[in-house]
Design an enzyme around this catalytic site. Structure first.
Site, short mmCIF file in Angstrom:
data_model
loop_
_atom_site.label_atom_id
_atom_site.label_comp_id
_atom_site.label_asym_id
_atom_site.label_seq_id
_atom_site.Cartn_x
_atom_site.Cartn_y
_atom_site.Cartn_z
N LYS A 185 3.47 -7.74 11.69
CA LYS A 185 3.25 -8.26 10.38
C LYS A 185 3.01 -9.52 9.32
CE LYS A 185 1.51 -5.87 6.58
NZ LYS A 185 1.20 -4.25 5.09
N ARG A 205 0.31 -1.47 -0.16
CA ARG A 205 -0.35 -0.22 0.20
C ARG A 205 0.88 1.27 0.00
NH1 ARG A 205 -2.59 1.02 4.42
NH2 ARG A 205 -4.02 2.43 3.52
N ARG A 263 3.04 4.10 21.01
CA ARG A 263 4.08 3.46 22.60
C ARG A 263 3.51 4.64 23.56
NH1 ARG A 263 7.77 1.95 18.52
NH2 ARG A 263 9.11 4.33 18.97
C1 BTN Z 1 0.49 -4.34 2.43
O1 BTN Z 1 0.52 -4.66 3.50
O2 BTN Z 1 0.93 -3.17 2.13
C2 BTN Z 1 -0.05 -4.75 0.95
C3 BTN Z 1 1.27 -5.38 0.41
C4 BTN Z 1 0.09 -6.88 -0.65
C5 BTN Z 1 1.27 -7.82 -1.50
C6 BTN Z 1 1.10 -8.67 -2.47
S1 BTN Z 1 2.56 -9.95 -2.99
C7 BTN Z 1 1.34 -9.89 -4.34
C8 BTN Z 1 0.58 -8.40 -5.01
N1 BTN Z 1 1.25 -8.15 -5.50
C9 BTN Z 1 2.11 -7.14 -5.64
O3 BTN Z 1 2.95 -5.98 -5.76
N2 BTN Z 1 1.20 -6.33 -4.56
C10 BTN Z 1 0.82 -7.58 -3.53
#
Ligand code: BTN
Length: 275
Positions: free
Chosen positions: A135, A70, A271
């Site tokens: 995460k 994101r 925090r």
């Molecule tokens: C996030 O948490 O920021 C979202 C991450 C999303 C990653 C996935 S991996 C498969 C797909 N291809 C990408 O380039 N991004 C998503």
């Protein structure tokens, strides 16, 4: 954290092995492709949507050279240890009518994966998956228009499954993987099958207002609820206590000036010394 993580990482992803794990379910109608390496599965599906029908196409990659998260962040994607997958899905809805879909995707993934693996997955608004306070996965939803102007949803999912310390060195926040939180062997082809089985019913039944059916699932897994948080929105920050999400999936924050409803932004938990 379990003492002896059970991680099965030798088997490569394959169309046949993924399919074998979802026999008879609606997800078995999908087309599945596995690439050894790609820039980004989301970017690849968006490119292909211009000239071919990507509805019902699930594209997996063993590694991504330009995985995206994101807000334009990189998604660290080392080879053969995780899941990187994008699923194309045509919709008759307009983009604004998809509010809450990305949160519902997180809920569906958590519900679909954790049973087999005895995990306790949490969700951090808007669409991060967490285990043990770190995460372990994320969802990136892109929209693209096909040649005949249909809207196509590209649901991108990244899951850390068996990430080595060296594989994760470039990740700029605390991270973990599924294999470190279960004593049950984690087989990526099985996980991939469960993932698709979770996504297909959600996408095929999505309609305006559908997040209301997922609100209680979100509430059970809400990592931030009751915590002091800060949400970056454009140039300013909103601080207060996280009060869950509303019926559209917007984040509710109790601030000194009253309840503020946040549609988009980047939230972090504070925090104690930052309060
Ligand atoms: C996030 O948490 O920021 C979202 C991450 C999303 C990653 C996935 S991996 C498969 C797909 N291809 C990408 O380039 N991004 C998503």
């Amino acid at each position: 954290m379990v003492d002896t993580p059970q991680i099965v990482k030798s088997n490569g992803l394959s169309n046949e092995a993924i399919r074998a794990n979802m026999a008879g379910s609606p997800a078995s109608e999908l087309r599945i492709e596995v690439e050894p390496e790609i820039d980004s599965t989301n970017a690849a599906l968006k490119r292909r949507a211009v000239s071919e029908d990507i509805h019902g196409l699930a594209l997996f990659a063993e590694a991504q050279t330009a995985g995206r998260g994101r807000l334009g962040r990189p998604w660290v994607s080392p080879p053969k240890s995780n899941i990187y997958m994008s699923l194309g899905w045509r919709t008759d809805l307009e983009p604004l009518e998809l509010a809450g879909l990305s949160l519902a995707v997180g809920c569906a993934i958590a519900e679909g994966l954790e049973g087999d693996l005895a995990l306790d997955l949490k969700l951090k608004w808007p669409n991060d998956l967490y285990l043990g306070g770190k995460k372990c996965g994320g969802v990136l939803i892109d929209l693209v228009q096909s040649a005949n102007q249909d809207w196509i949803i590209v649901v991108g999912v990244g899951l850390n499954v068996a990430m080595s310390e060296s594989g994760g060195t470039d990740i700029d926040q605390p991270w973990t993987d599924l294999g470190s939180h279960t004593n049950i062997p984690v087989v990526r082809n099985e996980l991939a099958g469960r993932l698709l089985e979770a996504l297909v019913p959600l996408l095929s039944s999505w309609q305006v207002g559908a997040f209301s059916q997922w609100q209680s699932c979100w509430a059970r897994r809400d990592l931030m609820a009751g915590h002091q948080i800060s949400v970056q929105q454009g140039g300013h920050a909103i601080s207060g206590r996280a009060e869950g999400v509303d019926v559209s999936g917007a984040l509710q924050v109790a601030t000194r000036d009253g309840l503020v409803v946040v549609q988009s932004g980047e939230a972090s938990m504070l925090r104690s010394q930052e309060l």
